[in-house]
Write a protein that holds these residues in place. Structure first.
Motif, short mmCIF file in Angstrom:
data_model
loop_
_atom_site.label_atom_id
_atom_site.label_comp_id
_atom_site.label_asym_id
_atom_site.label_seq_id
_atom_site.Cartn_x
_atom_site.Cartn_y
_atom_site.Cartn_z
N ASP A 154 0.83 -1.19 0.00
CA ASP A 154 0.00 0.00 0.00
C ASP A 154 0.88 1.25 0.00
O ASP A 154 1.71 1.43 0.89
CB ASP A 154 -0.88 -0.02 1.25
CG ASP A 154 -2.12 0.83 1.11
OD1 ASP A 154 -2.29 1.49 0.08
OD2 ASP A 154 -2.93 0.83 2.06
N GLY A 155 0.69 2.15 -0.97
CA GLY A 155 1.50 3.36 -0.98
C GLY A 155 1.44 4.07 -2.32
O GLY A 155 0.58 3.80 -3.16
N ALA A 156 2.38 5.02 -2.51
CA ALA A 156 2.36 5.87 -3.70
C ALA A 156 3.76 6.02 -4.28
O ALA A 156 4.75 6.02 -3.55
CB ALA A 156 1.80 7.25 -3.35
N TYR A 160 2.84 10.68 -5.91
CA TYR A 160 1.84 11.05 -6.92
C TYR A 160 0.85 9.94 -7.20
O TYR A 160 -0.35 10.08 -6.94
CB TYR A 160 2.56 11.47 -8.21
CG TYR A 160 1.65 11.58 -9.42
CD1 TYR A 160 0.66 12.56 -9.47
CD2 TYR A 160 1.77 10.70 -10.49
CE1 TYR A 160 -0.19 12.66 -10.56
CE2 TYR A 160 0.93 10.80 -11.59
CZ TYR A 160 -0.05 11.79 -11.62
OH TYR A 160 -0.89 11.88 -12.69
N LEU A 161 1.31 8.82 -7.73
CA LEU A 161 0.40 7.76 -8.14
C LEU A 161 0.22 6.77 -6.98
O LEU A 161 1.18 6.10 -6.58
CB LEU A 161 0.92 7.04 -9.39
CG LEU A 161 -0.01 5.97 -9.96
CD1 LEU A 161 0.08 5.95 -11.49
CD2 LEU A 161 0.33 4.58 -9.42
N GLU A 276 6.53 5.54 -1.41
CA GLU A 276 6.18 5.86 -0.03
C GLU A 276 5.14 4.86 0.45
O GLU A 276 4.02 4.83 -0.04
CB GLU A 276 5.64 7.29 0.05
CG GLU A 276 5.29 7.73 1.46
CD GLU A 276 4.87 9.18 1.50
OE1 GLU A 276 4.22 9.57 2.50
OE2 GLU A 276 5.18 9.95 0.56
N SER A 277 5.52 4.03 1.41
CA SER A 277 4.64 2.98 1.89
C SER A 277 3.68 3.52 2.94
O SER A 277 4.08 4.23 3.86
CB SER A 277 5.47 1.84 2.48
OG SER A 277 4.62 0.88 3.09
N TYR A 278 2.39 3.18 2.81
CA TYR A 278 1.39 3.57 3.78
C TYR A 278 1.06 2.45 4.76
O TYR A 278 0.28 2.65 5.68
CB TYR A 278 0.09 4.00 3.09
CG TYR A 278 0.27 5.18 2.16
CD1 TYR A 278 1.27 6.12 2.36
CD2 TYR A 278 -0.60 5.37 1.08
CE1 TYR A 278 1.43 7.20 1.51
CE2 TYR A 278 -0.47 6.45 0.23
CZ TYR A 278 0.56 7.35 0.45
OH TYR A 278 0.69 8.43 -0.40
#
Length: 286
Positions: A154-156, A160-161, A276-278
């Protein structure tokens, strides 16, 4: 490289006034996502390379106690602790990264290219029950997308994406829930928002797999029986125009990260790229 410690030998305020290491790391995680653990209890990960954070370990040598690392843009941000003459103290430093695109081997897959360009640790595994997910959606999904999610979670990308995946920590980016939500919205409002297309589960309908903070939406056009051949369709927040990409999900993503001519390029703004991991761990949950 800009190392810093937060209580040098001239500090007379005493240990009680020194910053709390866990609070510093928590603050960095809120800003930059889940960190990579480079060292713990005085032992550094022997597999760490310059591409995966070694510049954060080098200044301390055997004095290092622990170090966590966050990738952001072309830099590594490190926070940990090291031994000094007056005891163990927190340290924070920023180090220049190395362009990982140079590490993409000849003949690599698009997924491997995304891993290399972002400098991501591909050994971590995000657990998804793909059989259950595909049963709930009523369709198989592109194999390279599933591998991408298994590696990154999970992340971007480049801030951005943001990927949509099963069990996302946000309802709006949970692949199954958001698909159902959009479908219900389309039925309830008879919206022409997605014209000339329909939303999945309509035959050949749009199935969203990513979004951006700028309200760009990234879909598969689910035409044909082979999901590995589904084209990517992108629309901006007004939904008044569509961009079609006839390639795989991860080819689209790799080109977005590396090609300045790509219509949704982040390479125009960043020389290096990151994920960037959520997620707080490597598993997904409902």
């Amino acid at each position: 490289m800009n190392p810093a410690n937060f209580s040098d030998s001239s500090d007379t305020s005493g240990p009680s006034h020194r910053p709390d290491l866990s609070a510093l790391q928590e603050a960095l995680s809120r800003r930059y996502g889940r960190p990579r653990n480079l060292a713990m209890d005085g032992y550094a990960d022997p597999t760490v390379t310059r591409r995966t954070g070694l510049p954060l370990l080098t200044p301390f040598g055997e004095r290092l106690v622990e170090m966590r690392a966050w990738a952001h843009g072309s830099r590594w941000i490190g926070c940990g602790s090291a031994r000094f003459d007056d005891g163990i103290r927190p340290v924070v430093l920023v180090a220049e990264g190395q362009d990982p695109a140079a590490d993409v081997p000849e003949g690599s897959s698009w997924v491997d290219g995304v891993v290399a360009v972002t400098g991501w640790d591909a050994s971590g595994r995000h657990t998804v029950d793909w059989a259950e997910t595909e049963a709930r959606l009523g369709t198989p999904l592109p194999s390279d997308y599933k591998r991408l999610v298994d590696i990154f979670g999970d992340g971007a990308f480049d801030g951005y994406l943001q990927l949509h995946l099963p069990g996302s920590c946000f309802k709006s980016t949970d692949l199954v829930r958001q698909t159902a939500c959009l479908s219900e919205r389309a039925r309830a409002t008879s919206s022409a928002l997605w014209e000339p297309y329909e939303l999945y589960p309509a035959p050949g309908g749009l199935l969203q797999w990513a979004s951006s903070e700028q309200a760009d939406a990234f879909f598969w056009l689910t035409e044909g029986t082979d999901p590995d051949r589904w084209p990517v369709l992108i629309t901006e927040d007004t939904h008044d125009s569509w961009v079609r990409f006839d390639g795989t999900t991860t080819e689209f993503l790799y080109r977005m990260l590396t090609d300045r001519q790509h219509p949704f390029s982040t390479a125009r703004y960043f020389d290096s790229h990151w994920f960037e991991s959520y997620g707080s761990d490597g598993s997904s949950g409902e």
